[in-house]
Design a protein around this motif. Structure first.
Motif, PDB file in Angstrom:
ATOM      1  N   ASP A 745       0.816  -1.210   0.000  1.00 30.09           N
ATOM      2  CA  ASP A 745       0.000   0.000   0.000  1.00 30.09           C
ATOM      3  C   ASP A 745       0.851   1.263   0.000  1.00 30.09           C
ATOM      4  OD1 ASP A 745      -2.281  -1.495  -0.019  1.00 30.09           O
ATOM      5  OD2 ASP A 745      -2.570  -1.433   2.158  1.00 30.09           O
ATOM      6  N   MET A 746       2.076   1.155   0.472  1.00 29.61           N
ATOM      7  CA  MET A 746       2.953   2.314   0.484  1.00 29.61           C
ATOM      8  C   MET A 746       3.230   2.822  -0.925  1.00 29.61           C
ATOM      9  SD  MET A 746       6.821   2.561   1.965  1.00 29.61           S
ATOM     10  CE  MET A 746       7.345   1.322   0.772  1.00 29.61           C
ATOM     11  N   GLU A 747       3.281   1.902  -1.912  1.00 28.78           N
ATOM     12  CA  GLU A 747       3.528   2.316  -3.286  1.00 28.78           C
ATOM     13  C   GLU A 747       2.333   3.087  -3.840  1.00 28.78           C
ATOM     14  OE1 GLU A 747       6.376   2.030  -4.452  1.00 28.78           O
ATOM     15  OE2 GLU A 747       7.244   0.627  -3.026  1.00 28.78           O
ATOM     16  N   ARG A 748       1.144   2.623  -3.506  1.00 30.91           N
ATOM     17  CA  ARG A 748      -0.043   3.347  -3.962  1.00 30.91           C
ATOM     18  C   ARG A 748      -0.178   4.673  -3.209  1.00 30.91           C
ATOM     19  NH1 ARG A 748      -2.035  -2.169  -3.663  1.00 30.91           N
ATOM     20  NH2 ARG A 748      -2.457  -2.943  -5.771  1.00 30.91           N
ATOM     21  N   ARG A 749       0.209   4.656  -1.979  1.00 34.11           N
ATOM     22  CA  ARG A 749       0.193   5.907  -1.199  1.00 34.11           C
ATOM     23  C   ARG A 749       1.122   6.939  -1.805  1.00 34.11           C
ATOM     24  NH1 ARG A 749       0.230  10.078   0.830  1.00 34.11           N
ATOM     25  NH2 ARG A 749       0.403  10.711   3.009  1.00 34.11           N
ATOM     26  N   TRP A 788      -7.740   6.796  -8.221  1.00 30.04           N
ATOM     27  CA  TRP A 788      -6.971   6.050  -7.233  1.00 30.04           C
ATOM     28  C   TRP A 788      -7.754   5.841  -5.948  1.00 30.04           C
ATOM     29  CZ3 TRP A 788      -2.357   3.549  -7.304  1.00 30.04           C
ATOM     30  CH2 TRP A 788      -1.609   3.663  -8.481  1.00 30.04           C
ATOM     31  N   LEU A 789      -8.545   6.827  -5.543  1.00 30.19           N
ATOM     32  CA  LEU A 789      -9.309   6.684  -4.304  1.00 30.19           C
ATOM     33  C   LEU A 789     -10.438   5.675  -4.452  1.00 30.19           C
ATOM     34  CD1 LEU A 789      -9.495  10.400  -3.104  1.00 30.19           C
ATOM     35  CD2 LEU A 789      -7.916   8.604  -2.369  1.00 30.19           C
ATOM     36  N   THR A 790     -11.073   5.651  -5.614  1.00 32.83           N
ATOM     37  CA  THR A 790     -12.174   4.711  -5.807  1.00 32.83           C
ATOM     38  C   THR A 790     -11.667   3.299  -6.075  1.00 32.83           C
ATOM     39  OG1 THR A 790     -12.239   5.395  -8.141  1.00 32.83           O
ATOM     40  CG2 THR A 790     -13.770   6.466  -6.618  1.00 32.83           C
ATOM     41  N   ARG A 791     -10.513   3.176  -6.717  1.00 31.74           N
ATOM     42  CA  ARG A 791      -9.959   1.856  -6.986  1.00 31.74           C
ATOM     43  C   ARG A 791      -9.299   1.249  -5.746  1.00 31.74           C
ATOM     44  NH1 ARG A 791     -11.132  -1.254 -11.557  1.00 31.74           N
ATOM     45  NH2 ARG A 791     -11.932   0.201 -13.115  1.00 31.74           N
ATOM     46  N   HIS A 792      -8.769   2.093  -4.893  1.00 34.75           N
ATOM     47  CA  HIS A 792      -8.073   1.611  -3.692  1.00 34.75           C
ATOM     48  C   HIS A 792      -8.583   2.382  -2.469  1.00 34.75           C
ATOM     49  CE1 HIS A 792      -5.347  -0.436  -6.454  1.00 34.75           C
ATOM     50  NE2 HIS A 792      -5.213   0.709  -7.099  1.00 34.75           N
ATOM     51  N   PRO A 793      -9.808   2.110  -2.044  1.00 34.45           N
ATOM     52  CA  PRO A 793     -10.373   2.860  -0.910  1.00 34.45           C
ATOM     53  C   PRO A 793      -9.636   2.620   0.398  1.00 34.45           C
ATOM     54  CG  PRO A 793     -11.784   1.001  -1.502  1.00 34.45           C
ATOM     55  CD  PRO A 793     -10.745   1.094  -2.571  1.00 34.45           C
ATOM     56  N   ALA A 794      -8.846   1.537   0.478  1.00 37.68           N
ATOM     57  CA  ALA A 794      -8.114   1.279   1.714  1.00 37.68           C
ATOM     58  C   ALA A 794      -7.092   2.369   2.002  1.00 37.68           C
ATOM     59  CB  ALA A 794      -7.416  -0.081   1.636  1.00 37.68           C
ATOM     60  N   LEU A 795      -6.723   3.168   0.995  1.00 35.15           N
ATOM     61  CA  LEU A 795      -5.777   4.263   1.236  1.00 35.15           C
ATOM     62  C   LEU A 795      -6.336   5.272   2.219  1.00 35.15           C
ATOM     63  CD1 LEU A 795      -4.544   4.875  -2.427  1.00 35.15           C
ATOM     64  CD2 LEU A 795      -3.268   3.785  -0.573  1.00 35.15           C
ATOM     65  N   LEU A 796      -7.646   5.447   2.212  1.00 32.76           N
ATOM     66  CA  LEU A 796      -8.255   6.440   3.107  1.00 32.76           C
ATOM     67  C   LEU A 796      -8.299   5.944   4.546  1.00 32.76           C
ATOM     68  CD1 LEU A 796     -11.148   7.741   0.839  1.00 32.76           C
ATOM     69  CD2 LEU A 796      -8.932   8.792   1.279  1.00 32.76           C
ATOM     70  N   ASN A 797      -7.990   4.698   4.774  1.00 28.49           N
ATOM     71  CA  ASN A 797      -7.897   4.215   6.154  1.00 28.49           C
ATOM     72  C   ASN A 797      -6.648   4.735   6.860  1.00 28.49           C
ATOM     73  OD1 ASN A 797     -10.243   2.797   5.688  1.00 28.49           O
ATOM     74  ND2 ASN A 797      -9.167   0.900   5.148  1.00 28.49           N
TER      75      ASN A 797
END
Length: 1361
Positions: A745-749, A788-797
């Motif tokens: 997740d750090m890469e997507r972050r 990116w937010l809709t494809r990877h909602p876990a980022l908002l956690n």
């Protein structure tokens, strides 16, 4: 030839027998009286008989051989040129015998005039040049004006011109200043003779022999090129028809071929004239064995330039037969002394094989501006490189965002002793062949036929350094290669052009293919810069035209591409070629090579790869081992490239490469799971497969991470000032978010943080730098962030990520952040000053995404409206009035429904929330628990009543509770016990009163407690039970109150006209309220786009034929149906979505398709839908029946709208009208599956537009055409024709010339549709996003239906059921 020369030299005048003084005196005495009467209409000739005329002509013949120190020669020339006109008209000054038989005497005059052109000591004098020009001009006038010339006169005239040119051009004679004019007159007269009196076979043979001995002269090759070009221009319409692109030449050159020349004579003349020059490689053979002294003496140092000019002429003919060449000649200038040049070209004109134009086509004027168009070089010889040309460069088509400075005229000098050699070499730098933009004409001839004509010349010229006859006599092969490099480059470029123009189903002889591959291998290995550049510039489509065995050249081309794309300076190519164009051509070749390793994989290469692979590679013979080199080359090219257009091309390939690698890994993982479940698979095989697939998955993840790191670094540093590159990089990042790889997740972050940093940088620019394009880039960055937010909602956690995103949203909406350095500014104190309204709307869309995906409930129903809610409770339509409507903050409409108590076990509330982000339905149930209590999951909220008997209920026992230990008094007291004084010692008067009151109260309490015991009654305790639920419950009030919406401040009228209270009510009883709500529900909350998919079989020309293909699966390829299945899922038109928005699964595709070829998805019943959280793309496969249905529905909808302009379409017409609007939209995207690549040029776009009645003046320019052509390798060639008016550069990820695999085709096409539609919205201010349109509709409803009540009236209505 020898007989002709001997006949000319056999005539000797009788005066030559006398002393020179006698002959000169006789000539002067005879010619002066004759010359005196010329030009005077009243003067009659002194000569009356044949004998007089013949004797006088003997004297004139001798006079032509006299020195030029007197006027004798000039007078003789004047007399003869005047008498030549006897074949045109009669004059009184012309002797009567000549007027009676002009052909006989003109033949004698021509034989005599030959002596004027014999070599003499004073032939460089201006007088001599003038006399020769006078004779040549008279001959030209005679041919143009005379209609009485006999066949003998024509042959005599041709012999005369052959002899005088041989006298001036044959070796060892050096070319004089008259060579150009004499050859030009010879060319014109010869072609006139072919029209009026076709030369005999003997004359053709004589001419060919003489030209073979003249080919070392620049004027010869120049005039031969002019003649062949003019004849080819007349020949093409005869061979290919009037629809074939014309080979345009200058008016002067076109006039060389008489208009009266018959068709048969044109073809014969063209073929004979073409082979009159013989093989140009003979120039190399004749010069290779000569010594340096012989070269300087004979002028053979001009031969390399002549060789180049001959090969350029051949290339022009090849381009003409391919239908891609339009030669624009310039007007000739005056003759220049001491140069072999009669015309000039612009310094930007290059090798003909390096820049072309084409004829008109339905959409050629709307090709994407990729920076590839170059001016076509003319047929005139190039400008001498030692002459500084000052003409401005012609306009160049390139993306507006790519600002290139105009290039200064290039000045080049060669270390040669001859100015002719340098004047005939190609001007530099070379330019790019835009073969991708200008497709050859479909009616072109077969390549074998073309190679039969020119193949031997081209192959010999391309391989001159390997000729054993040459290498044996020339010790320095490298010097030979460099000396003839210009001609070799022209030949290699022409061969590449020929084989690139291969037709789809065409077969080429193996002998030609093998020789062509030998040419490429030999030329690329020699690494001559000019030859390598010509090959690269003309091979952009070489690997995507299904040439048999072309993939064997893959390692060689990769090595060459590495030497070009990974070299930042390219020193060896400087001055020879435009470095930007060379890199661009190399990039196009790279685009066609990228999918090959994964496609061919284990196919063994037959070409030796020694030295190209690491020693540890155990698969050194297959194509899969080249994958790493290609991917490294792509990344390295991005690091060294600086040109905007080239960077965009490289970026467009990134998404293709990453997704293809991920798709291979995913397919391998799926195969691994299937093998693990199979009982027949052994353990050893499973283990090896696991290792292979795991390696592929890891490689895809590593590649994804590498690409993301590179993009994010460049986006926030080097590229942030280049809007075109940044926009395409953001599109690629958005596509990478959809690629499924296993990364941390750090890469997507990192991506989200980089995009936020980029938005901050762009918004913080000074106000003078803000523009529409800048704001478009910011909007695109917000759109990328949404993906990116809709494809990877876990980022908002992650709290840090959520905070950063919300800060960016705040920056976009308000124009500044609340937290800046050490200062924190409250939002109430900030002024709303966004960068622009578009930026604010984009930030609001991002905020909606955050609110939708951050901690979202997975069971939210977004499809229910009031009708569905009422239907679920079995209520009638009259109960619709029981809904209460409120407005929150003038932006959200709440529809609240309280079911009847008997219909629900507990107090419930149905809430329909309509906001800018969409419509949501919630079912709320009130549980009677304190707020601090835990929620119960059981259905029974009230505990059961248990029967309790008096025996088990218990009695009240008298228990005395002690607060102090009982044995405390047995211990003696000490001084420490007295440290705290007694209470009565510290009591004041006021405290004493309170104590007395407390003692009285305790006493009274004791008396009350002792009463039951004294009376003898026992106290029975009962079990505590909750009270019964009330039957009348105001759930709406509690709902608004618990959410903090119902407060005295929220319902207070602000007292400002036009501004409602934060909580206001709507009057649903007003007419039209329900219709407005339905119109609001019909507005989509996601961006809706559409695209049309067509299938064009080979040879089809009409729209009806194309639309009829999809009606049966037998008319289409099976790969086309697989492509349709990869675009989306079948969805029934007009069908209400199921709970949760579920649609028919993709497994239903085959059932829905049935025996159709795709016509079932024509919009009448089914369509293909590709849906995500942001986009809703509809793919329609139109058929013949579709257009008529759409037109009928469109007419009915328009008539309905005219009768009821304020009403919304009925439900029955909703779907039809929807698709009519799609078809009538101003901008369309057509995806065309083309079986034959040549048919792309003849795609009936206008017919398709007229079929749907949507053709307007600018309709064709608003159509995006994406052609997909299947290759034999299983790959697909892309050709994209977009809107040339775009200011934002290329659209990713598919560009013309790219090749994609079957695994990635559907994904990339969908991404292309999304990006094209997004670009169109960025360019148009009149296309607001969906949440803005919903916001406007909500404001309109509030304006018309808001209920302005006082606070008491609001509360009264709230409490009233």
């Amino acid at each position: 030839m020898d007989e002709s020369l001997a006949a000319a030299q056999g005539h000797v005048s009788a005066l030559s027998c006398f002393p020179p003084s006698v002959g000169r005196d006789v000539a002067v005495a005879v010619v002066k009286p004759l010359a005196a009467g010329l030009g005077n209409p009243n003067t009659h000739s002194l000569l009356r008989t044949d004998r007089q005329v013949k004797w006088t002509m003997e004297v004139l013949c001798y006079g032509l051989t006299l020195p030029l120190d007197r006027d004798t020669v000039k007078l003789c020339v004047d007399v003869y040129t005047d008498w030549l006109m006897a074949l045109v008209f009669h004059r009184s000054s012309t002797p009567p015998p000549i007027n009676r038989d002009p052909n006989l005497y003109v033949q004698k005059i021509l034989r005599h005039l030959y002596f004027l052109f014999l070599p003499r000591s004073d032939q460089e004098s201006p007088v001599y040049l003038t006399l020769c020009q006078q004779v040549l001009s008279a001959v030209r006038s005679l041919v143009r004006k005379s209609s009485m010339m006999s066949r003998e006169t024509w042959e005599t005239l041709l012999h005369f011109l052959l002899r005088i040119n041989h006298a001036m051009l044959a070796p060892p004679t050096a070319a004089g200043v008259l060579s150009d004019l004499s050859m030009a007159v010879f060319l014109e007269v010869w072609l006139q003779s072919c029209s009026q009196c076709f030369p005999s076979r003997l004359l053709w043979q004589t001419c060919r022999q003489m030209l073979h001995s003249w080919k070392h002269q620049p004027a010869v090759v120049e005039q031969w090129s002019r003649g062949t070009a003019a004849l080819t221009s007349r020949l093409l319409p005869l061979v290919f028809g009037s629809s074939f692109p014309p080979f345009k030449v200058s008016d002067e050159d076109a006039a060389l071929v008489p208009a009266a020349m018959g068709d048969r004579h044109v073809s014969h003349t063209w073929f004979r004239f073409l082979h009159m020059f013989s093989n140009p490689v003979d120039l190399v053979r004749s010069a290779s064995g000569a010594s340096q002294d012989e070269v300087l003496k004979t002028g053979d140092d001009q031969l390399p330039g002549i060789f180049f000019r001959a090969m350029r002429g051949v290339n022009e003919l090849v381009n003409a037969f391919l239908g891609v060449a339009v030669v624009n000649r310039e007007q000739p200038e005056q003759l220049q002394l001491n140069t072999g040049i009669t015309t000039r070209i612009h310094f930007r004109d290059r090798l003909p094989s390096l820049g072309v134009s084409v004829s008109q086509s339905p959409f050629r004027d709307h090709l994407p501006a990729h920076g590839l168009l170059r001016p076509r070089s003319g047929s005139a010889p190039p400008t001498p490189v030692n002459i500084h040309v000052t003409d401005p460069p012609p306009p160049r088509t390139s993306p507006p965002s790519q600002k290139r400075e105009p290039k200064a005229p290039y000045k080049f000098s060669l270390t040669s002793s001859s100015r002719h050699y340098s004047s005939l070499l190609p001007p530099f730098p070379l330019s790019l062949c835009s073969s991708l933009q200008h497709l050859p004409h479909p009616l072109r001839c077969n390549l074998d036929s073309l190679l039969h004509l020119f193949g031997s010349w081209l192959f010999d010229a391309a391989l001159i350094t390997t000729d054993s006859n040459l290498s044996g006599r020339h010790s320095d092969v490298t010097l030979l290669s460099e000396r003839w490099a210009a001609g070799r480059a022209e030949a290699c470029g022409t061969l590449c052009r020929i084989f690139t123009c291969k037709k789809t189903a065409e077969n080429i002889l193996s002998v030609y293919l093998s020789r062509f591959y030998l040419v490429l291998l030999q030329s690329l290995q020699e690494a001559c810069p000019l030859v390598v550049a010509s090959i690269l510039l003309n091979s952009t489509g070489l690997f995507c035209c299904d040439l048999k065995g072309i993939n064997l050249l893959l390692p060689t081309f990769i090595s060459v591409l590495e030497s070009v794309l990974l070299d930042r300076d390219l020193i060896k190519f400087k001055g020879l070629v435009s470095l930007v164009d060379l890199r661009q051509a190399s990039i196009f070749i790279l685009l066609s090579l990228l999918p090959l390793p994964l496609q061919l994989r284990s196919v063994q290469s037959q070409v030796s790869l020694a030295g190209k692979l690491p020693a540890s590679d155990v698969t050194g013979g297959n194509f899969l081992c080249l994958k790493h080199r290609l991917f490294s080359l792509l990344i390295g090219a991005l690091q060294t490239e600086t040109d905007t257009c080239n960077i965009q091309l490289l970026l467009s390939a990134m998404l293709n490469v990453v997704h293809d690698s991920a798709a291979v890994a995913a397919a391998g993982s799926l195969q691994q799971e299937m093998e693990s479940q199979s009982k027949r698979t052994g353990r050893t095989r499973r283990n090896s497969g696991t290792t292979s697939f795991s390696g592929q998955s890891d490689a895809a993840a590593v590649l994804w991470v590498h690409m993301v790191h590179f993009l994010t670094r460049r986006l926030t540093s080097q590229w942030r000032n280049d809007s075109a590159v940044c926009l395409l990089a953001l599109e690629v990042l958005g596509g990478l978010a959809k690629v499924e790889v296993q990364v941390e997740d750090m890469e997507r972050r990192r991506v989200v943080s980089s995009v936020c940093t980029y938005i901050v940088f762009q918004c913080s620019r000074p106000p003078p730098l803000h523009s529409k394009d800048l704001h478009s880039i910011i909007v695109a960055a917000f759109f990328c962030l949404n993906i990116w937010l809709t494809r990877h909602p876990a980022l908002l956690n992650q709290q840090e990520c959520l905070s950063e995103v919300l800060e960016i949203v705040e920056l976009g909406i308000s124009g500044s952040k609340s937290r800046q350095k050490q200062e924190v500014k409250w939002k109430e104190e900030k002024e709303l000053n966004p960068a622009s309204l578009r930026v604010k709307e984009a930030a609001e869309a991002t905020l909606n995404c955050v609110m939708q995906v951050s901690g979202a409930c997975t069971n939210v129903d977004r499809s229910l409206n009031e009708d569905a809610v009422i239907g679920s409770y079995c209520l009638t339509d009259s109960n619709l009035k029981k809904f209460r409507y409120f407005v929150l903050e003038s932006s959200v409409i709440l529809g609240l429904l309280e079911p009847e108590p008997e219909q629900a076990q507990s107090p419930s509330l149905m809430v329909v929330i309509r906001g800018p982000s969409g419509c949501n339905s919630w079912s709320l149930q009130l549980h009677l628990l304190p707020r601090s209590g835990q929620a119960l999951t059981q259905n029974i909220l009230i505990p059961e009543k248990r029967s309790v008997t008096p025996e088990v209920s218990g009695t009240q026992c008298g228990v005395k509770h002690h607060l102090i230990p009982e044995n405390i008094k047995r211990f003696p007291s000490v001084k420490a016990d007295q440290s705290i004084p007694a209470l009565h010692n510290t009591v004041t008067h006021e405290v004493q009163q309170q104590l007395d009151y407390l003692q009285a109260a305790l006493k009274t309490q004791n008396q009350i407690e002792t009463q039951p015991r004294g009376c003898g009654h026992s106290g029975i305790m009962t079990t505590c039970r909750p009270p019964l639920p009330v039957s009348n419950f105001q759930v709406t009030r509690l709902f608004l109150s618990h959410l903090g919406l119902l407060t005295p401040e929220s319902v207070k009228d602000p007292g400002i006209n036009g501004i409602l209270a934060p909580l206001a009510s709507l009057d649903s009883s007003l007419p039209g309220f329900s219709e407005k709500l339905r119109c609001l529900d019909q507005l989509p909350s996601r961006t809706c786009e559409s695209a049309f998919v067509l299938y064009m079989r080979a040879g089809q020309r009409t729209a009806t034929e194309i639309l009829r293909n999809v009606e049966n699966y037998r008319n289409v390829q099976i790969n086309f149906l697989d492509f349709l299945s990869s675009l989306g899922q079948p969805e029934e038109v007009g069908r209400q979505q199921q709970v949760g928005g579920a649609n028919p699964s993709s497994s239903d595709f085959a059932a829905v398709l049935s025996d159709s070829g795709g016509a079932v998805f024509d919009g009448r019943r089914f369509v293909l839908k590709s849906t995500d959280a942001l986009m809703d793309i509809t793919f329609i496969v139109p058929s013949t029946q579709t257009c008529s249905d759409w037109l009928k529905s469109s007419e009915e909808a328009s008539s309905s709208n005219q009768n009821h302009p304020d009403s919304c379409p009925a439900e029955g017409m909703k779907s039809c009208c929807c698709f009519s609007e799609v078809f009538d939209s101003k901008s369309k995207i057509l995806i065309v599956w083309a079986e034959c690549f040549e048919d792309i040029e003849r795609f009936p776009l206008s017919d398709l537009l007229s079929e749907t009645r949507t053709q307007t003046e600018n309709s064709a320019s608003n159509v995006h055409l994406l052609f997909i052509h299947p290759l034999k390798t299983g790959l697909y060639r892309i050709c994209f024709h977009g809107n040339v008016s775009s200011k934002l550069g290329l659209v990713a990820p598919l560009v013309s010339g790219s090749v994609v695999s079957r695994r990635s085709l559907g994904f990339l096409v969908t991404e292309m549709v999304i990006n094209c539609c997004h670009r169109r919205r960025l360019e148009r201010d009149s296309a607001p996003p969906p949440h803005v349109r919903r916001k406007h509709m909500i404001n309109d409803i509030i304006l018309h239906y808001s209920s302005r009540r006082s606070e008491p009236a609001f509360y009264s209505g709230l409490f009233h059921r």
